[in-house]
Design a protein around this motif. Structure first.
Motif, PDB file in Angstrom:
ATOM      1  N   GLU A   1       0.838  -1.195   0.000  1.00 30.37           N
ATOM      2  CA  GLU A   1       0.000   0.000   0.000  1.00 30.37           C
ATOM      3  C   GLU A   1       0.875   1.248   0.000  1.00 30.37           C
ATOM      4  N   THR A   2       1.950   1.218   0.782  1.00 35.62           N
ATOM      5  CA  THR A   2       2.836   2.377   0.847  1.00 35.62           C
ATOM      6  C   THR A   2       3.515   2.581  -0.504  1.00 35.62           C
ATOM      7  N   TYR A   3       3.880   1.482  -1.140  1.00 39.35           N
ATOM      8  CA  TYR A   3       4.471   1.601  -2.466  1.00 39.35           C
ATOM      9  C   TYR A   3       3.470   2.183  -3.441  1.00 39.35           C
ATOM     10  N   ASP A   4       2.248   1.705  -3.361  1.00 42.01           N
ATOM     11  CA  ASP A   4       1.195   2.145  -4.263  1.00 42.01           C
ATOM     12  C   ASP A   4       0.957   3.642  -4.124  1.00 42.01           C
ATOM     13  N   PHE A   5       0.963   4.118  -2.899  1.00 42.55           N
ATOM     14  CA  PHE A   5       0.626   5.518  -2.703  1.00 42.55           C
ATOM     15  C   PHE A   5       1.814   6.449  -2.839  1.00 42.55           C
ATOM     16  N   PHE A   6       2.995   6.008  -2.430  1.00 39.13           N
ATOM     17  CA  PHE A   6       4.118   6.935  -2.369  1.00 39.13           C
ATOM     18  C   PHE A   6       5.289   6.558  -3.241  1.00 39.13           C
ATOM     19  N   GLY A   7       5.311   5.340  -3.726  1.00 36.74           N
ATOM     20  CA  GLY A   7       6.409   4.972  -4.587  1.00 36.74           C
ATOM     21  C   GLY A   7       7.651   4.522  -3.861  1.00 36.74           C
ATOM     22  N   ILE A   8       7.507   4.171  -2.603  1.00 37.84           N
ATOM     23  CA  ILE A   8       8.690   3.740  -1.863  1.00 37.84           C
ATOM     24  C   ILE A   8       8.982   2.296  -2.239  1.00 37.84           C
ATOM     25  N   HIS A   9      10.223   2.048  -2.604  1.00 37.15           N
ATOM     26  CA  HIS A   9      10.587   0.709  -3.044  1.00 37.15           C
ATOM     27  C   HIS A   9      11.111  -0.074  -1.861  1.00 37.15           C
ATOM     28  N   PHE A  10      10.424  -1.143  -1.517  1.00 34.97           N
ATOM     29  CA  PHE A  10      10.849  -1.944  -0.377  1.00 34.97           C
ATOM     30  C   PHE A  10      11.729  -3.069  -0.880  1.00 34.97           C
ATOM     31  N   VAL A  11      12.996  -2.999  -0.519  1.00 34.45           N
ATOM     32  CA  VAL A  11      13.982  -3.943  -1.013  1.00 34.45           C
ATOM     33  C   VAL A  11      13.749  -5.293  -0.366  1.00 34.45           C
ATOM     34  N   GLY A  12      13.558  -6.309  -1.208  1.00 31.94           N
ATOM     35  CA  GLY A  12      13.383  -7.645  -0.662  1.00 31.94           C
ATOM     36  C   GLY A  12      11.937  -8.045  -0.466  1.00 31.94           C
ATOM     37  N   HIS A  13      11.007  -7.199  -0.884  1.00 27.83           N
ATOM     38  CA  HIS A  13       9.595  -7.560  -0.732  1.00 27.83           C
ATOM     39  C   HIS A  13       9.225  -8.634  -1.736  1.00 27.83           C
ATOM     40  N   PRO A  14       8.508  -9.663  -1.312  1.00 31.14           N
ATOM     41  CA  PRO A  14       8.212 -10.768  -2.247  1.00 31.14           C
ATOM     42  C   PRO A  14       7.318 -10.399  -3.417  1.00 31.14           C
ATOM     43  N   ASN A  15       6.488  -9.407  -3.259  1.00 31.58           N
ATOM     44  CA  ASN A  15       5.499  -9.159  -4.308  1.00 31.58           C
ATOM     45  C   ASN A  15       5.159  -7.688  -4.361  1.00 31.58           C
ATOM     46  N   LEU A  16       6.138  -6.840  -4.712  1.00 30.34           N
ATOM     47  CA  LEU A  16       5.866  -5.413  -4.598  1.00 30.34           C
ATOM     48  C   LEU A  16       5.155  -4.918  -5.841  1.00 30.34           C
ATOM     49  N   LYS A  17       3.845  -4.948  -5.817  1.00 30.41           N
ATOM     50  CA  LYS A  17       3.132  -4.307  -6.909  1.00 30.41           C
ATOM     51  C   LYS A  17       1.943  -3.582  -6.315  1.00 30.41           C
ATOM     52  N   ARG A  18       1.254  -2.848  -7.150  1.00 25.77           N
ATOM     53  CA  ARG A  18       0.176  -2.010  -6.641  1.00 25.77           C
ATOM     54  C   ARG A  18      -0.923  -2.876  -6.059  1.00 25.77           C
ATOM     55  N   ILE A  19      -1.514  -2.350  -5.019  1.00 22.06           N
ATOM     56  CA  ILE A  19      -2.551  -3.139  -4.368  1.00 22.06           C
ATOM     57  C   ILE A  19      -3.911  -2.476  -4.436  1.00 22.06           C
ATOM     58  N   LEU A  20      -3.994  -1.190  -4.248  1.00 21.66           N
ATOM     59  CA  LEU A  20      -5.313  -0.569  -4.209  1.00 21.66           C
ATOM     60  C   LEU A  20      -5.662   0.140  -5.496  1.00 21.66           C
ATOM     61  N   ASN A  21      -4.680   0.684  -6.173  1.00 20.99           N
ATOM     62  CA  ASN A  21      -4.992   1.388  -7.412  1.00 20.99           C
ATOM     63  C   ASN A  21      -4.902   0.451  -8.595  1.00 20.99           C
ATOM     64  N   VAL A  22      -5.343   0.927  -9.741  1.00 21.09           N
ATOM     65  CA  VAL A  22      -5.257   0.087 -10.941  1.00 21.09           C
ATOM     66  C   VAL A  22      -3.797  -0.139 -11.287  1.00 21.09           C
ATOM     67  N   ASP A  23      -3.490  -1.308 -11.830  1.00 20.77           N
ATOM     68  CA  ASP A  23      -2.088  -1.634 -12.075  1.00 20.77           C
ATOM     69  C   ASP A  23      -1.436  -0.722 -13.094  1.00 20.77           C
ATOM     70  N   GLU A  24      -2.273  -0.160 -13.983  1.00 20.72           N
ATOM     71  CA  GLU A  24      -1.665   0.651 -15.044  1.00 20.72           C
ATOM     72  C   GLU A  24      -1.317   2.061 -14.599  1.00 20.72           C
ATOM     73  N   MET A  25      -1.654   2.422 -13.383  1.00 15.83           N
ATOM     74  CA  MET A  25      -1.412   3.797 -12.962  1.00 15.83           C
ATOM     75  C   MET A  25       0.068   4.091 -12.954  1.00 15.83           C
ATOM     76  N   GLU A  26       0.428   5.274 -13.478  1.00 18.36           N
ATOM     77  CA  GLU A  26       1.852   5.558 -13.591  1.00 18.36           C
ATOM     78  C   GLU A  26       2.392   6.477 -12.530  1.00 18.36           C
ATOM     79  N   TYR A  27       1.541   7.014 -11.710  1.00 20.52           N
ATOM     80  CA  TYR A  27       2.071   7.937 -10.713  1.00 20.52           C
ATOM     81  C   TYR A  27       1.648   7.458  -9.336  1.00 20.52           C
ATOM     82  N   PHE A  28       2.199   8.110  -8.318  1.00 19.88           N
ATOM     83  CA  PHE A  28       1.931   7.695  -6.951  1.00 19.88           C
ATOM     84  C   PHE A  28       1.024   8.714  -6.312  1.00 19.88           C
TER      85      PHE A  28
END
Lengths: 408, 196, 212
Positions: free
Chosen positions: C117-144
């Motif tokens: 969720e934090t990645y989705d909203f702010f773009g913070i890249h969590f190093v080592g996360h097993p599945n870091l992709k957008r969760i609440l917004n549409v996957d095609e969204m290009e901005y945070f």
């Protein structure tokens, strides 16, 4: 099978031995919109992948645009089965930030409303677990009494479901006599109904076979997954924000915290059931305490905080200070101290937290909702590993997933 | 065991003498053993009293819909006894709750899977126009993706309002011409949504 | 002896020394700041220590401070010691140019979705996360979207007239401290549409779904 295929199958789909089943987002079993893609081996679930966000309404971004009192309407729509708890939680957060102290009567009235909404939330969850296992009658019985709870809300704030109840510092108006009469009627009639509802399910052989052993989780794993609320208590941990960090004078009340053992669906059902009985107990105690107030105290319904609580209209039109306070509040000139506060209340699903960062402006700089549903839905794949397909449905409804709270 | 179910603590006797509406037969010519009327009236009468709704409940309005379905505000007395969650078997798509942009294609998909004649009811402010959520992630009304017949405003609308919306749908269904679904206007309407 | 904020602070400074800064207690909750590279070590220490036992991750979120150079994005962790009933909050700051933070998923399974969720909203890249992709917004969204420079409303909507909503130019004053540029990187301008039912290019469901 002919070698020529005009159907384009995904890579590896013939070699794979499991079936992919897409459960949702529109599905009668999912109460709310979230999707589960299950990999099934026959009828056993091998893995489950969740997709949420189908009702993402950008509450946190919206909250940055609204002054504190307008955010109450957003909080309604989090766990909409028990909106007053969310509203009161938000008001308590603001009161902590602003340093407003509410009088006891306000606290007791808030407790009555919060416990009523907890009953209403657990009623939906338990009866829908029944519906999902095929038992529709219990749902119809208890929805009748939810209508009475809605009528009580209507007397207090005018609205049934998304209540926007109360203000920072208390309530917008005192409880009318009709509200108390309806509350008495509820207290008189509801225990018999709850008993009848219980008798339909708790020792019902079919229900027990469906739910015992479905989706169990141990206490360690539950804590690691961030479970709170009835789901955690069913796993054996008695963490309840009302008892741990009492708010709104919960420390003045006696209530037990029902705790389960295995954390499976049956335990969750029983924990919610037990909590409804405890809520009834709290409401009775609170109602008695409210009736004990005499004299001027008996008509207090808000804190004495003119900077944040709109003064009465008669005063606004006749007194100068009241006019100034009214103007300041409505036009956003009140001083909101800068700071950050995290406050949590025991919502219907667990610890509902509000992390509010204020920079002194009219609207929050950042507001984050710690939503219990969002956090514990992650555990779904672990809960259903190796379970049968029908368990997937029962586990989902017994977790009480409310999509509005999940996606916020 | 009869249980009195009246919550109004100061009940007023309801005036039910001439106040209950029954289904009347449509206008036509009657004679000894025959009755003629328009085909669309008969078909409309049959359809409107046996609509099968698909409750597409996403959020808070869905809980009000559960109240509508329950015994206090019974939807079944309007003939909508059989709710199904499969669009293949339903006539009326009741979209209740906020539709996010992520959900938009799914509403469209469900609408496409319904067989003609089909009606759509947008229940609640969010389904009608986006409601209070004027944000980047919420579809501002489902009429951006599917043609809507009746809008029920409210946040959430009271169960009586949902029932009223249902009755407006019944009016539409009862008066619809049997040729409407094949007409040029209807095709143009669907084309404007990109539906062939 | 009951665990107090003082004790926790002493233990932390004993272990990490000067690296932990900004110890405060807003509204009674001990808050401090840690360097971005140490976030896991701090959480592991708080988890394993027999006296501290902060073994419950209450919340994980982020805040965007666009005006602090090189420290624009703050990740905030709220931890809870259930046995002694003490809460704690700590923040790590990172720059928006390269927002890399170590993931907490090994330690707390609940961090999985919270970090997404934090990645989705702010773009913070969590190093080592097993599945870091957008969760609440549409996957095609290009901005945070939660970053302060992006507006709340969907810029391609044509049915709501900004002027009627009291938003003539874009709301520059509404977001305090934010520089709100009137641009939505996904869509250039408000598209015109004549026929009813055909909506803006971003919401062009027609082309999407007729490819059945």
């Amino acid at each position: 099978m002919s070698t020529e295929q005009h159907i384009k199958l995904p890579e590896g789909s013939i070699e794979k031995t499991t079936t992919t089943l897409n459960l949702g987002p529109t599905h009668p079993a999912t109460h709310g919109v979230f999707q589960n893609i299950l990999e099934l081996d026959g009828e056993r679930i091998v893995s489950a992948e969740q997709t949420i966000g189908y009702i993402h309404r950008a509450f946190e971004k919206l909250a940055e645009r609204r002054p504190l009192y307008q955010i109450t309407t957003l909080t309604d729509r989090l766990n909409y089965c028990s909106s007053p708890i969310n509203n009161m939680g938000w008001h308590l957060t603001c009161e902590k930030l602003l340093g407003v102290k509410t009088p006891k009567r306000v606290d007791y009235l808030r407790i009555i409303i919060m416990e009523l909404s907890r009953i209403s939330d657990h009623l939906i969850c338990n009866s829908v677990v029944g519906v999902d296992s095929g038992a529709f009658t219990g749902f119809l019985y208890v929805m009748q009494y939810r209508e009475l709870i809605y009528e009580i809300y209507e007397e207090v704030c005018g609205s049934r479901l998304t209540t926007n109840m109360g203000r920072i510092g208390g309530f917008e108006r005192d409880f009318t006599n009709t509200a108390f009469e309806k509350l008495e009627k509820f207290l008189a009639e509801y225990p018999a109904v709850l008993k009848e509802f219980e008798s339909l399910f708790t020792r019902n052989r079919i229900f027990m076979e469906r739910t015992i052993g479905a989706g169990p989780i141990g206490a360690e794993r539950a804590l690691n997954y961030g479970f709170t609320g009835p789901n955690l208590r069913a796993a054996g941990v008695d963490y309840d924000v009302r008892a741990h960090q009492p708010y709104s004078s919960y420390e003045d009340f006696e209530f037990d915290i029902p705790v389960g053992t295995t954390g499976d669906c049956y335990d969750r059902f029983l924990v919610r059931n037990g909590e409804m009985w405890q809520s009834l107990r709290i409401i009775e105690q609170a109602y008695k305490k409210v009736q004990e107030f005499k004299g001027a105290e008996a008509s207090v319904y808000h804190a004495d905080a003119p900077e944040y609580y709109l003064p009465a209209k008669e005063d606004v039109y006749t007194k100068m200070e009241a006019l100034i306070w009214h103007f300041k509040i409505v036009m956003g000139e009140t001083e909101i101290p800068p700071g950050e506060v995290y406050y949590s209340v025991e919502g219907g699903n667990g610890e509902l937290g509000f992390y509010l960062i204020s920079d002194g402006g009219r609207t929050p700089y950042r507001l984050h909702f710690r939503r219990p549903c969002f956090i514990y839905y992650q555990a779904y794949s672990e809960l259903t590993k190796g379970a049968m397909l029908s368990d997937a449905v029962i586990v989902m409804s017994s977790l009480n997933l409310i999509a509005g709270e999940m996606d916020a | 065991m009869a249980r009195p179910v009246r919550f109004n603590v100061h009940p007023i006797q309801a005036d039910t003498k001439d106040n209950i509406s029954l289904v009347n037969m449509p206008e036509g010519h009657m004679g000894e053993g025959f009755f003629t009327t328009r085909l669309s009236s008969v078909v409309g009468l049959a359809r409107k009293n046996s609509l099968w709704p698909l409750p597409f409940a996403t959020s808070c309005c869905g809980i009000e819909f559960m109240a509508v379905m329950a015994s206090h505000y019974d939807l079944a007395r309007f003939g909508a006894e059989r709710l199904a969650f499969t669009p293949r078997q339903c006539d009326l798509l009741m979209v209740m709750g906020t539709i996010a942009k992520k959900m938009g294609p799914i509403v469209k998909e469900v609408y496409l899977q319904m067989a003609e004649p089909r009606w759509v009811m947008a229940v609640g402010a969010c389904a009608s126009s986006g409601g209070i959520f004027d944000t980047y992630s919420v579809l501002q009304g489902i009429d951006q993706v599917v043609p809507v017949d009746v809008y029920v405003p409210g946040c959430p609308p009271r169960p009586e309002a949902i029932l009223d919306g249902f009755m407006r749908i019944q009016d539409l269904v009862g008066q619809e011409s049997v040729r409407r679904r094949g007409s040029e206007q209807y095709k143009a309407l669907l084309n404007s949504y990109g539906i062939q | 002896m009951a665990l107090t904020n003082e004790t926790i602070k002493d233990r932390l400074t004993a272990k990490f020394g000067e690296q932990l800064t900004h110890f405060e207690e807003p509204y009674g909750l001990l808050t401090f700041e840690a360097p971005a590279a140490l976030n896991l070590k701090v959480m592991q220490f708080l988890f394993d220590d027999e006296e501290l036992r902060f073994q419950f991750l209450t919340d994980l979120t982020a805040v965007h401070y666009p005006h602090q150079q090189d420290r624009e994005l703050a990740v905030v962790y709220h931890l809870h010691n259930l046995t002694d009933n003490i809460r704690l909050r700590f923040k790590v700051f990172t720059s928006s140019a390269q927002p890399d933070i170590f993931t907490a998923t090994q330690l707390y399974s609940s961090a999985n979705w919270m970090e997404r969720e934090t990645y989705d909203f702010f773009g913070i890249h969590f190093v080592g996360h097993p599945n870091l992709k957008r969760i609440l917004n549409v996957d095609e969204m290009e901005y945070f979207p939660m970053r302060k420079e992006f507006p709340l409303e969907d810029q391609t909507r044509i049915d709501k007239d900004d002027a009627m909503f009291g938003r003539g130019a874009l709301p520059a004053a509404a977001n305090v401290g934010a520089v709100e540029t009137p641009r939505n990187p996904a869509e250039p301008t408000v598209p015109a549409s004549g026929t009813p039912g055909v909506k803006g290019s971003e919401q062009d469901w027609s082309t999407e779904t007729t490819k059945q």
